[in-house]
Scaffold this active site. Structure first.
Site, short mmCIF file in Angstrom:
data_model
loop_
_atom_site.label_atom_id
_atom_site.label_comp_id
_atom_site.label_asym_id
_atom_site.label_seq_id
_atom_site.Cartn_x
_atom_site.Cartn_y
_atom_site.Cartn_z
CG MET A 69 0.64 -27.08 10.58
SD MET A 69 -0.30 -25.55 10.34
CE MET A 69 -1.94 -26.11 10.76
N GLY A 70 3.41 -27.99 7.68
CA GLY A 70 4.31 -27.92 6.53
C GLY A 70 3.73 -28.53 5.29
CB VAL A 128 -0.95 -0.02 1.23
CG1 VAL A 128 -1.65 1.33 1.41
CG2 VAL A 128 -1.98 -1.14 1.08
CE LYS A 160 20.49 -38.73 23.13
NZ LYS A 160 20.20 -37.66 22.19
CG ASP A 176 3.23 -24.88 4.55
OD1 ASP A 176 3.11 -24.90 5.78
OD2 ASP A 176 2.28 -25.11 3.78
CB THR A 220 2.90 -20.28 2.69
OG1 THR A 220 2.83 -21.57 3.35
CG2 THR A 220 4.09 -20.34 1.74
NE ARG A 280 14.82 -31.71 24.49
CZ ARG A 280 15.24 -32.75 23.77
NH1 ARG A 280 15.23 -33.99 24.27
NH2 ARG A 280 15.65 -32.59 22.53
CD GLU A 327 0.53 -30.42 7.93
OE1 GLU A 327 -0.53 -30.65 8.51
OE2 GLU A 327 0.73 -29.37 7.29
NE ARG A 340 -6.53 -23.75 3.02
CZ ARG A 340 -5.23 -23.45 3.07
NH1 ARG A 340 -4.61 -23.03 1.99
NH2 ARG A 340 -4.55 -23.57 4.19
O1 F6P Z 1 -0.17 -23.97 4.07
C1 F6P Z 1 -0.20 -23.59 5.39
C2 F6P Z 1 -0.82 -24.67 6.23
O2 F6P Z 1 -0.84 -24.23 7.57
C3 F6P Z 1 -0.17 -26.04 6.12
O3 F6P Z 1 1.00 -26.14 6.89
C4 F6P Z 1 -1.30 -26.94 6.58
O4 F6P Z 1 -1.17 -28.22 6.03
C5 F6P Z 1 -2.53 -26.24 6.05
O5 F6P Z 1 -2.16 -24.89 5.82
C6 F6P Z 1 -3.73 -26.27 6.95
O6 F6P Z 1 -4.77 -25.67 6.29
P1 F6P Z 1 -6.15 -25.23 6.95
O7 F6P Z 1 -5.88 -24.00 7.78
O8 F6P Z 1 -7.04 -24.94 5.81
O9 F6P Z 1 -6.58 -26.35 7.82
#
Ligand code: F6P
Length: 333
Positions: free
Chosen positions: A180-181, A34, A224, A138, A136, A165, A233, A82
């Site tokens: 996540m990822g 912006v 340990k 990810d 993102t 831990r 994930e 989405r």
């Molecule tokens: O792409 C970002 C992310 O958080 C991913 O890591 C995960 O798999 C997905 O989105 C989860 O999506 P939602 O918020 O639609 O459940």
């Protein structure tokens, strides 16, 4: 900042939106878009809820004050979705008509792979110049070393791993922590190494549960007092619950606990690194449009702003640094 191009644009009205999963730093990117636009005497519009807002005509003009006091906020003030509608030709037609209504000549799309795919399809159909900004957690987008939100997310995951831990150590327990990822292991790898994880399971490498069982037994023999396994994930061996069930067949004698970090990784105030990245990419997107770029994503590689076309950003897979996998094994003895 200006980027060389034979085709300097004289567009006057640009719109910005966020789409797909939110990421900390998106607001910093919106602010940069912006303010850079206004700095260059362009009119800038915000579209709410990404492609959905294009279809529903949720489009409004923004000014410098519209983005005051947001650089430190997680989430996205423009909201996000989405959008399934945008995947239809009717949806995209409606979106184009609404953009025309406002005289929008260029777009800045902040999001991940799905956002870029929508932008590329739309550009091919309607030809509105669009620049993508990688937003993102990810970090899975080709054409940039880091995506906006990734640094914040790994630090959030790390904070959780450190806390786990403490309790794991007090109880002599083995913890499996799912991060996540989507189908990439970047978050797992960096949060795992920085959290001193005993193992990191990621989709980019084949998970060998028998070898993991041997390693955990060895860790126990070596006294340990806690062992932490970070699981991406998207690991091909399954979700964390499935992995632990399979592992119990090899080593049923240990006590396991499972934590799924989930959406906590998507929130929070962005780190300094994410704010700087977002600010640089926001400026780059506007300057890219002004320089006549279209159908490209901005990124930062080796500390330099670069652009790759959407096709490449969408289809090329960003590799994980195999050296990190080796390092994690060396340091977790
Ligand atoms: O792409 C970002 C992310 O958080 C991913 O890591 C995960 O798999 C997905 O989105 C989860 O999506 P939602 O918020 O639609 O459940």
């Amino acid at each position: 900042m200006m980027f060389g191009s034979s085709n300097i644009s004289n567009m006057k009205k640009i719109a910005v939106f966020t789409s797909g999963g939110d990421a900390p730093g998106m607001n910093a990117a919106i602010r940069a878009v912006v303010r850079t636009a206004i700095y260059h005497n362009l009119q800038i519009y915000g579209i709410e809820r990404g492609y959905e807002g294009m279809i529903n005509n949720a489009i409004m003009e923004l000014n410098s004050r519209s983005v005051s006091n947001i650089i430190q906020r997680g989430g996205t003030i423009l909201k996000t979705t989405r959008s399934a509608h945008f995947m239809t030709t009717e949806g995209r037609k409606k979106a184009f008509e609404n953009l025309q209504l406002h005289g929008i000549e260029g777009l800045v799309a902040i999001g991940g792979n799905g956002t870029y795919t929508g932008a590329m399809t739309f550009y091919k159909e309607y030809g509105i110049p669009t620049i993508g900004i990688p937003g993102t957690i990810d970090n899975d987008l080709y054409g940039t070393d880091y995506t906006i939100g990734y640094d914040t997310a790994i630090n959030t995951a790390l904070g959780a791993i450190d806390k786990i831990r403490d309790t794991a150590d007090s109880h002599d327990r083995i913890f499996f922590i799912e991060v996540m990822g989507r189908d990439a292991g970047f978050i797992a790898m960096d949060s795992g190494i920085s959290g001193g994880a005993e193992a990191v399971l990621i989709p980019e490498t084949i998970t060998n549960l028998e070898a993991l069982a041997t390693k955990l037994t060895g860790g126990n023999d070596k006294k340990k007092t806690s062992q932490i396994i970070v699981v991406a994930e998207g690991d091909e061996a399954g979700g964390v619950y499935e992995i632990v069930d399979k592992l119990k067949l090899f080593i049923p004698q240990f006590q396991y606990r499972i934590t799924v970090l989930g959406h906590i990784q998507r929130g929070g105030s962005p780190t300094a690194r994410d704010r700087v990245l977002a600010s640089r990419l926001g400026e780059a997107a506007i300057c890219g449009l002004m320089a006549g770029k279209k159908n490209e994503a901005a990124g930062i590689v080796n500390d330099q702003v670069v652009f790759v076309n959407f096709e490449e950003a969408i289809h090329k897979r960003k590799p994980i640094n195999m050296d990190l996998i080796r390092l994690s094994e060396v340091l977790s003895i």
